[in-house]
Design a protein around this motif. Sequence first.
Motif, PDB file in Angstrom:
ATOM      1  N   GLU A   1      33.204  51.310  28.299  1.00 10.24           N
ATOM      2  CA  GLU A   1      32.978  52.539  29.379  1.00 10.24           C
ATOM      3  C   GLU A   1      33.295  52.108  30.672  1.00 10.24           C
ATOM      4  O   GLU A   1      33.426  51.046  31.250  1.00 10.24           O
ATOM      5  CB  GLU A   1      31.441  52.866  29.381  1.00 10.24           C
ATOM      6  CG  GLU A   1      31.187  53.965  30.178  1.00 10.24           C
ATOM      7  CD  GLU A   1      29.577  54.321  29.997  1.00 10.24           C
ATOM      8  OE1 GLU A   1      28.953  54.066  31.099  1.00 10.24           O
ATOM      9  OE2 GLU A   1      29.219  54.433  29.024  1.00 10.24           O
ATOM     10  N   VAL A   2      33.865  52.961  31.373  1.00  8.04           N
ATOM     11  CA  VAL A   2      34.389  52.780  32.529  1.00  8.04           C
ATOM     12  C   VAL A   2      33.734  53.402  33.701  1.00  8.04           C
ATOM     13  O   VAL A   2      33.388  54.778  33.411  1.00  8.04           O
ATOM     14  CB  VAL A   2      35.978  53.185  32.694  1.00  8.04           C
ATOM     15  CG1 VAL A   2      36.218  53.066  34.094  1.00  8.04           C
ATOM     16  CG2 VAL A   2      36.811  52.615  31.604  1.00  8.04           C
ATOM     17  N   HIS A   3      33.312  52.912  34.496  1.00  9.11           N
ATOM     18  CA  HIS A   3      32.448  53.428  35.704  1.00  9.11           C
ATOM     19  C   HIS A   3      33.538  53.321  36.900  1.00  9.11           C
ATOM     20  O   HIS A   3      33.987  52.303  37.421  1.00  9.11           O
ATOM     21  CB  HIS A   3      31.294  52.328  36.189  1.00  9.11           C
ATOM     22  CG  HIS A   3      30.131  52.324  35.199  1.00  9.11           C
ATOM     23  ND1 HIS A   3      29.301  53.537  34.934  1.00  9.11           N
ATOM     24  CD2 HIS A   3      29.812  51.466  34.250  1.00  9.11           C
ATOM     25  CE1 HIS A   3      28.788  53.152  33.919  1.00  9.11           C
ATOM     26  NE2 HIS A   3      29.002  51.984  33.461  1.00  9.11           N
ATOM     27  N   ALA A   4      33.867  54.563  37.562  1.00 12.55           N
ATOM     28  CA  ALA A   4      34.769  54.744  38.240  1.00 12.55           C
ATOM     29  C   ALA A   4      34.612  56.085  39.098  1.00 12.55           C
ATOM     30  O   ALA A   4      34.079  56.926  38.940  1.00 12.55           O
ATOM     31  CB  ALA A   4      35.983  54.795  37.618  1.00 12.55           C
ATOM     32  N   ARG A   5      35.517  56.255  40.250  1.00 11.87           N
ATOM     33  CA  ARG A   5      35.484  57.251  40.998  1.00 11.87           C
ATOM     34  C   ARG A   5      36.800  57.641  41.026  1.00 11.87           C
ATOM     35  O   ARG A   5      37.808  56.791  41.272  1.00 11.87           O
ATOM     36  CB  ARG A   5      34.737  56.973  42.543  1.00 11.87           C
ATOM     37  CG  ARG A   5      35.545  55.852  43.278  1.00 11.87           C
ATOM     38  CD  ARG A   5      34.703  55.803  44.609  1.00 11.87           C
ATOM     39  NE  ARG A   5      35.565  54.490  45.294  1.00 11.87           N
ATOM     40  CZ  ARG A   5      35.495  53.109  45.234  1.00 11.87           C
ATOM     41  NH1 ARG A   5      34.519  52.823  44.195  1.00 11.87           N
ATOM     42  NH2 ARG A   5      36.083  52.294  46.122  1.00 11.87           N
ATOM     43  N   PRO A   6      37.034  58.765  41.474  1.00  6.99           N
ATOM     44  CA  PRO A   6      38.540  59.302  41.779  1.00  6.99           C
ATOM     45  C   PRO A   6      39.102  58.287  42.884  1.00  6.99           C
ATOM     46  O   PRO A   6      38.383  57.987  43.957  1.00  6.99           O
ATOM     47  CB  PRO A   6      38.218  60.709  42.250  1.00  6.99           C
ATOM     48  CG  PRO A   6      36.944  61.107  41.804  1.00  6.99           C
ATOM     49  CD  PRO A   6      36.265  59.969  41.910  1.00  6.99           C
ATOM     50  N   ALA A   7      40.316  58.158  42.559  1.00 10.49           N
ATOM     51  CA  ALA A   7      41.230  57.248  43.427  1.00 10.49           C
ATOM     52  C   ALA A   7      41.425  58.237  44.784  1.00 10.49           C
ATOM     53  O   ALA A   7      41.507  59.491  44.846  1.00 10.49           O
ATOM     54  CB  ALA A   7      42.514  56.859  42.894  1.00 10.49           C
ATOM     55  N   SER A   8      41.484  57.548  45.974  1.00  8.78           N
ATOM     56  CA  SER A   8      41.540  58.092  47.298  1.00  8.78           C
ATOM     57  C   SER A   8      43.209  58.501  47.383  1.00  8.78           C
ATOM     58  O   SER A   8      43.998  58.141  46.827  1.00  8.78           O
ATOM     59  CB  SER A   8      41.147  57.175  48.392  1.00  8.78           C
ATOM     60  OG  SER A   8      42.018  56.135  48.324  1.00  8.78           O
TER      61      SER A   8
ATOM     62  N   THR B   1      43.712  64.204  32.441  1.00  5.90           N
ATOM     63  CA  THR B   1      43.593  62.926  33.070  1.00  5.90           C
ATOM     64  C   THR B   1      43.113  62.684  34.237  1.00  5.90           C
ATOM     65  O   THR B   1      42.994  63.830  35.044  1.00  5.90           O
ATOM     66  CB  THR B   1      44.998  62.101  32.869  1.00  5.90           C
ATOM     67  OG1 THR B   1      46.050  63.023  33.649  1.00  5.90           O
ATOM     68  CG2 THR B   1      45.655  62.164  31.276  1.00  5.90           C
ATOM     69  N   PHE B   2      42.710  61.526  34.732  1.00  9.37           N
ATOM     70  CA  PHE B   2      42.188  61.120  36.037  1.00  9.37           C
ATOM     71  C   PHE B   2      42.876  59.840  36.572  1.00  9.37           C
ATOM     72  O   PHE B   2      43.264  59.005  35.790  1.00  9.37           O
ATOM     73  CB  PHE B   2      40.860  61.163  36.194  1.00  9.37           C
ATOM     74  CG  PHE B   2      39.970  62.348  35.552  1.00  9.37           C
ATOM     75  CD1 PHE B   2      39.712  63.212  36.262  1.00  9.37           C
ATOM     76  CD2 PHE B   2      39.694  62.365  34.243  1.00  9.37           C
ATOM     77  CE1 PHE B   2      38.994  64.373  35.929  1.00  9.37           C
ATOM     78  CE2 PHE B   2      39.108  63.555  33.638  1.00  9.37           C
ATOM     79  CZ  PHE B   2      38.736  64.623  34.494  1.00  9.37           C
ATOM     80  N   VAL B   3      43.186  59.714  37.891  1.00  7.98           N
ATOM     81  CA  VAL B   3      43.562  58.610  38.530  1.00  7.98           C
ATOM     82  C   VAL B   3      42.367  58.071  39.222  1.00  7.98           C
ATOM     83  O   VAL B   3      41.748  58.778  40.148  1.00  7.98           O
ATOM     84  CB  VAL B   3      44.964  58.689  39.595  1.00  7.98           C
ATOM     85  CG1 VAL B   3      45.089  57.133  40.022  1.00  7.98           C
ATOM     86  CG2 VAL B   3      46.007  59.211  38.588  1.00  7.98           C
ATOM     87  N   VAL B   4      41.721  56.738  38.692  1.00  3.33           N
ATOM     88  CA  VAL B   4      40.496  56.473  39.371  1.00  3.33           C
ATOM     89  C   VAL B   4      40.692  55.000  39.842  1.00  3.33           C
ATOM     90  O   VAL B   4      41.294  54.253  39.444  1.00  3.33           O
ATOM     91  CB  VAL B   4      39.446  56.363  38.042  1.00  3.33           C
ATOM     92  CG1 VAL B   4      39.187  57.785  37.433  1.00  3.33           C
ATOM     93  CG2 VAL B   4      39.899  55.582  36.841  1.00  3.33           C
ATOM     94  N   GLN B   5      39.553  54.590  40.577  1.00  2.70           N
ATOM     95  CA  GLN B   5      39.399  53.267  41.016  1.00  2.70           C
ATOM     96  C   GLN B   5      38.272  52.797  40.522  1.00  2.70           C
ATOM     97  O   GLN B   5      36.984  53.244  40.910  1.00  2.70           O
ATOM     98  CB  GLN B   5      39.280  53.438  42.679  1.00  2.70           C
ATOM     99  CG  GLN B   5      39.026  51.767  43.354  1.00  2.70           C
ATOM    100  CD  GLN B   5      39.373  52.216  44.726  1.00  2.70           C
ATOM    101  OE1 GLN B   5      39.402  53.254  45.260  1.00  2.70           O
ATOM    102  NE2 GLN B   5      39.176  50.952  45.295  1.00  2.70           N
TER     103      GLN B   5
END
Length: 175
Positions: free
Chosen positions: A20-27, A169-173
Amino acid sequence: APAAPAKSKVSAAPAPAAGEVHARPASLWRRLLSFTVDTAAISAVAAAYITLASSVAGVKGPQPGLTGLDAFVAWLRALHTVLLPGVVLVLVLATVYCAVAAFLWNGRTLGRLLLGLRLVDTHGMAPTPGRAIFRALLAGLSFVLFLGGFWMALFDRRGQTLHDKLTSTFVVQPS
């Protein structure tokens, strides 16, 4: 009489999924910088192609003494035999680079790797090969159409571009 099924306890908090990935959207600035790094890598390959192809084709430079726009146009005329194949090469290379990097390098291109970003699907995993190829094709179309699909990221709360929305899809940080 059949026995009643045993009641099971259900916990209020679901167990985390494997990987599982805990991430927020990339700025936006990180995405732009990542895009710039990837564009520079692809441009370096294109410049190497133009240099090699022009020397093989025997392209001669424009006459000396031209400056500014005149010199630029003269160089374009001199390179016209290698520019069209070069443009096709860059489009194919960019599409393949983005698609292959997405599913082979766990959602990372060189630019995303340097900036700590990942491309993920709705489950937090790197996109499947089919989804990555389709996204790369749509991104190329967005790029060719005056960055049309990229502008959407400015106004989307999750920072998704049109090709991100169409491929889920999402680009995340990762955090």
